[in-house]
Design a protein around this motif. Sequence first.
Motif, mmCIF file in Angstrom:
data_model
loop_
_atom_site.group_PDB
_atom_site.id
_atom_site.type_symbol
_atom_site.label_atom_id
_atom_site.label_comp_id
_atom_site.label_asym_id
_atom_site.label_seq_id
_atom_site.Cartn_x
_atom_site.Cartn_y
_atom_site.Cartn_z
ATOM 1 N N LEU A 1 0.832 -1.206 0.000
ATOM 2 C CA LEU A 1 0.000 0.000 0.000
ATOM 3 C C LEU A 1 0.868 1.258 0.000
ATOM 4 O O LEU A 1 0.580 2.223 -0.722
ATOM 5 N N GLY B 1 -2.759 -5.300 -2.032
ATOM 6 C CA GLY B 1 -2.487 -4.885 -0.667
ATOM 7 C C GLY B 1 -3.152 -5.751 0.377
ATOM 8 O O GLY B 1 -2.612 -5.926 1.477
ATOM 9 N N LEU C 1 -6.119 1.863 4.831
ATOM 10 C CA LEU C 1 -7.173 1.283 4.003
ATOM 11 C C LEU C 1 -8.479 2.054 4.162
ATOM 12 O O LEU C 1 -9.199 2.310 3.187
ATOM 13 N N THR D 1 -4.417 -2.185 -6.389
ATOM 14 C CA THR D 1 -3.819 -1.890 -5.083
ATOM 15 C C THR D 1 -4.587 -2.581 -3.973
ATOM 16 O O THR D 1 -3.990 -3.165 -3.052
#
Length: 656
Positions: free
Chosen positions: A416, A594, A572, A590
């Motif tokens: 991330l 991630g 997140l 992503t």
Amino acid sequence: MPDWSYQTLFKPLLFRLPSRVARSLTLNAMRRVSRLPGGTLLIKTLGHMEPSPLLESRIAGIPAPTPIGLSGTVDPQGIAHKAVSQFGFGFIEIGPVTLQPIVNSAPIINETHRETIEYPSEYENDGLEKMRRIIEDPDHSLPQFVRIAPMPGAAIDQAIDEIVELLQSLSKTPASGFYIDFLSNDRTLDENLRLLEHFKLRAKPLFDRNKKPLFLYIPLDYNDDWLSPGVAETDLPIWSGYVVGHSLHHDENNHVHIGLAGKPLALSKVSQLRTLVSKDSIIKVSSGIHEPQDALDMLHAGADNVLLNSGLVYSGPGLPKRINEAIIYDRLKHTPPPEPPSFWKHWGWMCLLGIGMIVGGMIAWLIAASSVVLPYDEDFLGMSRHELQQINEHLLHFMSHDRITLAGTMLSIGILYYRLAKYGLKYSQHWARTALMTSGLVGFPSFFLYLGYGFFDPIHAAAAAILLPMFILAMRRNPDQPSYKPVNLRNSREWRLAMWGQLCFVVLGISLSIGGIVIATVGVTNVFVPQDLAFMGVTPEQLDIANPRLISLIAHDRAGFGGALFSNAVMLLILALWGLQQNHRWLWWTLLAGGSPAFIAGLSVHYHIRYTDFLHLLPAYFAFALYIAGLILLYPYLMGSRQSTFSPNEQTMTIT
């Protein structure tokens, strides 16, 4: 209630209630939230709706943060103006205001299939005295424009007298300007022209004293043939502009309809007005704006400002933000974006930090899956790996499970960091910088949660010493810049599915944040949960007898994992709240890349060591289900064709 909660949860429930009840519940709930300590901050955090300086403009000389206004029909009593002012509006309309209250308790009807709202009375309001109090004591800082009207059915002279009395009463309030609403199809053209002429004579002395701008309110279904003669009677020193209304009159009961059906008439009125008036005249429009493309259509037709009413009901409170983003993109789409900064200015350091976390996570996973403990762990305990196995057959498996889950979380954080730096921080995107900043600010201190147990991890300390300067270098000199990429313009099926996907990831981010805090707290207090002890078949006292330092070592792993999980989760969560934008494919990849290492590590190690207690793994199952559902629901929105974001006139553009 952002769009991801409004479209998915609240709107279906509210639409089952009588409209007046639903409106009251919604406005009062928003009012209560805004008046709580930190309430406006919560609204800003959930919506991230602060308007860009690029949107600042002036309305007849009055500064406005954005060209979008809130129609008076949305919150006629000003109940939630403090909350709504955080949604990205530039000004607020109050009214209509008449001398006497106009009360009507008949139902307000939602025609959902047409996205139209039927009101039993166009001029329903609490009357001058109560409305004046709303205007005099605003709980927000936005400009207020007051729509004033004579009592329905008033004769010409009476209408003029009432309008002048309203102006005299309200001119000393904080009102920024007034919409004069007295034109009507119920009168002849000659009667409307007499109204304009008489008003000009009566209002000019008042205007000269107060200098507050006046706007002529033009009903949406006003006769087009009467528009040109009426505009010719307006006097620019008195009239600062025009407001195209929102109400369509459909029956003899004077019921009015406000909604998407009014868009063609509104576009026609705006286009006609723009050809009739000078470029200095302000044109506002208040009909048929249910998605960002509607607002752009009005602005392209010649409007300077748009007001939202039924669009907020059907699209949600995020509509002003979406329109603001669309306006910025529309203004910048022919402007070449600035050259991205060099790798070493700021974003490259975050890429290196991410790579460092990825490498560290891979090494940690390899060690946790093999020897589990390191030489300095054995030195701290005064025991070898073989001696640890003799204490309890499941002890090393348990320690391995903690360390592998930490390694998977480190990999997720690293991915991330790298992706948000390369595709967000590199282009000075505010949300990406905030996500990285917040993650780092909670992540680095969490490295030292274990110190309370008297265990110093030299590798963690060394990693922090190496990575912290990279974090500081990455956060320096990061001015915010607008996005030059296409934005969402339509309330399409993909957008509606994405609201469910966004809800999944927001809930996931909140859940993992809570989980990280709980795990870190357990790590520095009780260390174990009952399922842990049941899996190993020991008590803390037995472990303490076997080695007084053993629990400290285990606590270090648990607290470190909890801190890392929290650092990952807040990043997140901010991405899910603020970063999702249509056709930004890198975001979907992503999210996939991630999240995968953390879930693979956490679930696989539990099954590998046969620690499969259902209650213990239930939070992980719940999080994994949210993750998969979110990816599926967001896929059409994030991975769709770029062309779907454009208006028909832009379909031939080539985007590189």
